[in-house]
Design a protein around this motif. Sequence first.
Motif, PDB file in Angstrom:
ATOM      1  N   VAL A  70       0.838  -1.206   0.000  1.00  0.00           N
ATOM      2  CA  VAL A  70       0.000   0.000   0.000  1.00  0.00           C
ATOM      3  C   VAL A  70       0.873   1.256   0.000  1.00  0.00           C
ATOM      4  CG1 VAL A  70      -1.656   1.339   1.367  1.00  0.00           C
ATOM      5  CG2 VAL A  70      -2.008  -1.106   1.031  1.00  0.00           C
ATOM      6  N   GLY A  71       1.943   1.259   0.789  1.00  0.00           N
ATOM      7  CA  GLY A  71       2.835   2.416   0.815  1.00  0.00           C
ATOM      8  C   GLY A  71       3.453   2.699  -0.545  1.00  0.00           C
ATOM      9  N   ALA A  72       3.903   1.641  -1.220  1.00  0.00           N
ATOM     10  CA  ALA A  72       4.519   1.818  -2.542  1.00  0.00           C
ATOM     11  C   ALA A  72       3.493   2.261  -3.581  1.00  0.00           C
ATOM     12  CB  ALA A  72       5.182   0.518  -2.982  1.00  0.00           C
ATOM     13  N   SER A  73       2.343   1.616  -3.589  1.00  0.00           N
ATOM     14  CA  SER A  73       1.338   1.952  -4.609  1.00  0.00           C
ATOM     15  C   SER A  73       0.774   3.350  -4.396  1.00  0.00           C
ATOM     16  CB  SER A  73       0.222   0.908  -4.627  1.00  0.00           C
ATOM     17  OG  SER A  73      -0.426   0.844  -3.377  1.00  0.00           O
ATOM     18  N   GLU A  74       0.536   3.731  -3.162  1.00  0.00           N
ATOM     19  CA  GLU A  74       0.023   5.079  -2.899  1.00  0.00           C
ATOM     20  C   GLU A  74       1.066   6.139  -3.257  1.00  0.00           C
ATOM     21  OE1 GLU A  74      -3.039   6.209  -1.917  1.00  0.00           O
ATOM     22  OE2 GLU A  74      -3.701   4.150  -2.207  1.00  0.00           O
ATOM     23  N   GLY A  75       2.324   5.827  -3.026  1.00  0.00           N
ATOM     24  CA  GLY A  75       3.379   6.765  -3.400  1.00  0.00           C
ATOM     25  C   GLY A  75       3.426   7.018  -4.889  1.00  0.00           C
ATOM     26  N   ILE A  76       3.241   5.963  -5.670  1.00  0.00           N
ATOM     27  CA  ILE A  76       3.237   6.115  -7.135  1.00  0.00           C
ATOM     28  C   ILE A  76       1.981   6.845  -7.588  1.00  0.00           C
ATOM     29  CG2 ILE A  76       3.084   4.847  -9.313  1.00  0.00           C
ATOM     30  CD1 ILE A  76       5.907   4.927  -8.126  1.00  0.00           C
ATOM     31  N   VAL A  77       0.847   6.505  -7.010  1.00  0.00           N
ATOM     32  CA  VAL A  77      -0.414   7.143  -7.407  1.00  0.00           C
ATOM     33  C   VAL A  77      -0.395   8.638  -7.108  1.00  0.00           C
ATOM     34  CG1 VAL A  77      -2.879   7.274  -6.811  1.00  0.00           C
ATOM     35  CG2 VAL A  77      -1.816   5.062  -7.238  1.00  0.00           C
ATOM     36  N   LYS A  78       0.204   9.029  -5.988  1.00  0.00           N
ATOM     37  CA  LYS A  78       0.173  10.434  -5.564  1.00  0.00           C
ATOM     38  C   LYS A  78       1.361  11.255  -6.070  1.00  0.00           C
ATOM     39  CE  LYS A  78      -2.651   9.522  -1.620  1.00  0.00           C
ATOM     40  NZ  LYS A  78      -2.847   9.554  -0.203  1.00  0.00           N
ATOM     41  N   ARG A  79       2.158  10.692  -6.963  1.00  0.00           N
ATOM     42  CA  ARG A  79       3.304  11.444  -7.486  1.00  0.00           C
ATOM     43  C   ARG A  79       2.807  12.585  -8.375  1.00  0.00           C
ATOM     44  NH1 ARG A  79       2.244   7.750 -11.112  1.00  0.00           N
ATOM     45  NH2 ARG A  79       2.879   8.011 -13.271  1.00  0.00           N
ATOM     46  N   ASP A  80       3.670  13.552  -8.586  1.00  0.00           N
ATOM     47  CA  ASP A  80       3.347  14.699  -9.421  1.00  0.00           C
ATOM     48  C   ASP A  80       3.595  14.317 -10.883  1.00  0.00           C
ATOM     49  OD1 ASP A  80       2.911  17.129 -10.583  1.00  0.00           O
ATOM     50  OD2 ASP A  80       4.442  18.209  -9.430  1.00  0.00           O
ATOM     51  N   ALA A  81       2.530  14.083 -11.629  1.00  0.00           N
ATOM     52  CA  ALA A  81       2.651  13.665 -13.029  1.00  0.00           C
ATOM     53  C   ALA A  81       3.241  14.761 -13.907  1.00  0.00           C
ATOM     54  CB  ALA A  81       1.281  13.232 -13.564  1.00  0.00           C
ATOM     55  N   ALA A  82       3.097  16.020 -13.501  1.00  0.00           N
ATOM     56  CA  ALA A  82       3.652  17.122 -14.289  1.00  0.00           C
ATOM     57  C   ALA A  82       5.180  17.049 -14.337  1.00  0.00           C
ATOM     58  CB  ALA A  82       3.198  18.461 -13.710  1.00  0.00           C
ATOM     59  N   LEU A  83       5.800  16.602 -13.245  1.00  0.00           N
ATOM     60  CA  LEU A  83       7.261  16.444 -13.248  1.00  0.00           C
ATOM     61  C   LEU A  83       7.672  15.343 -14.228  1.00  0.00           C
ATOM     62  CD1 LEU A  83       8.144  16.724  -9.456  1.00  0.00           C
ATOM     63  CD2 LEU A  83       8.634  18.372 -11.269  1.00  0.00           C
ATOM     64  N   ASP A  84       6.872  14.297 -14.273  1.00  0.00           N
ATOM     65  CA  ASP A  84       7.154  13.202 -15.207  1.00  0.00           C
ATOM     66  C   ASP A  84       7.043  13.691 -16.652  1.00  0.00           C
ATOM     67  OD1 ASP A  84       7.822  10.413 -15.464  1.00  0.00           O
ATOM     68  OD2 ASP A  84       5.787  10.110 -16.241  1.00  0.00           O
ATOM     69  N   MET A  85       6.017  14.466 -16.940  1.00  0.00           N
ATOM     70  CA  MET A  85       5.848  15.002 -18.295  1.00  0.00           C
ATOM     71  C   MET A  85       6.974  15.975 -18.650  1.00  0.00           C
ATOM     72  SD  MET A  85       1.714  15.453 -18.863  1.00  0.00           S
ATOM     73  CE  MET A  85       1.632  16.859 -17.821  1.00  0.00           C
ATOM     74  N   MET A  86       7.412  16.756 -17.675  1.00  0.00           N
ATOM     75  CA  MET A  86       8.514  17.689 -17.925  1.00  0.00           C
ATOM     76  C   MET A  86       9.792  16.911 -18.260  1.00  0.00           C
ATOM     77  SD  MET A  86      10.321  20.488 -15.444  1.00  0.00           S
ATOM     78  CE  MET A  86      11.033  19.220 -14.437  1.00  0.00           C
ATOM     79  N   ALA A  87      10.074  15.856 -17.493  1.00  0.00           N
ATOM     80  CA  ALA A  87      11.273  15.053 -17.760  1.00  0.00           C
ATOM     81  C   ALA A  87      11.182  14.374 -19.122  1.00  0.00           C
ATOM     82  CB  ALA A  87      11.455  14.014 -16.662  1.00  0.00           C
ATOM     83  N   ARG A  88       9.985  13.956 -19.495  1.00  0.00           N
ATOM     84  CA  ARG A  88       9.788  13.342 -20.814  1.00  0.00           C
ATOM     85  C   ARG A  88      10.058  14.364 -21.920  1.00  0.00           C
ATOM     86  NH1 ARG A  88       4.201  10.876 -21.450  1.00  0.00           N
ATOM     87  NH2 ARG A  88       5.088   9.518 -19.882  1.00  0.00           N
ATOM     88  N   SER A  89       9.620  15.600 -21.705  1.00  0.00           N
ATOM     89  CA  SER A  89       9.839  16.627 -22.732  1.00  0.00           C
ATOM     90  C   SER A  89      11.326  16.964 -22.893  1.00  0.00           C
ATOM     91  CB  SER A  89       9.050  17.890 -22.401  1.00  0.00           C
ATOM     92  OG  SER A  89       9.600  18.538 -21.285  1.00  0.00           O
ATOM     93  N   PHE A  90      12.124  16.709 -21.845  1.00  0.00           N
ATOM     94  CA  PHE A  90      13.567  16.921 -21.936  1.00  0.00           C
ATOM     95  C   PHE A  90      14.302  15.673 -22.415  1.00  0.00           C
ATOM     96  CE2 PHE A  90      12.691  20.578 -19.195  1.00  0.00           C
ATOM     97  CZ  PHE A  90      13.474  21.538 -19.822  1.00  0.00           C
ATOM     98  N   GLY A  91      13.552  14.638 -22.817  1.00  0.00           N
ATOM     99  CA  GLY A  91      14.142  13.455 -23.419  1.00  0.00           C
ATOM    100  C   GLY A  91      14.518  12.347 -22.454  1.00  0.00           C
TER     101      GLY A  91
END
Length: 193
Positions: A70-91
């Motif tokens: 539960v700790g691991a799954s909730e951590g992934i669910v509550k992550r900031d997706a905008a940071l992930d998209m920003m990192a993707r845009s930088f390759g």
Amino acid sequence: GFAMVAVVGGTLGIAAGYSPATMRLLRPLITVLLGVPPIAWIVLAMIWFGGGDATVRTVIVISALPVVFVGASEGIVKRDAALDMMARSFGAGAIKRFATIGLRQATTTLLPAFALALGTAFKVAVMAELLANAGGIGGALATARMNLDITQALAWVLIAVTALITIEYGLIQPLRGEIERWRRAQQPWGVKR
């Protein structure tokens, strides 16, 4: 047992955090596993495996794995997706994004889950050893109980608590401090080593 809980529960929890359908399917099972008292798992494990180390390991895994999951799954669910998209845009590739952004954000719930699972693992291990005559600290407590030796019983309790504190502050907290350096850097006094 705790190492198995950390690896398996963390891995499965992270994978489930990326899959909402899996989370919906597993949530009732996790609720059931958390709802059954550890003493019931000890009795069942003693019936299944006898009074050995397998009983102790099984009870640790069944009792502590849902907490880490539960700790691991909730951590992934509550992550900031905008940071992930920003990192993707930088390759940044998927693995780099996960290692540098997703996993670090998941630690906000995963590391407290590790601490709770570690405490649970110690408690149920001693209880399982005591009831299953599997040796260890629980077996020594059983001997102290039979001899009505309060001093010996308290000494074994002190040893168990000392071992827990040593692992918590010798392993979990330093790992947490290293992983969460970014969190301390945002505080006014900066990173302290």
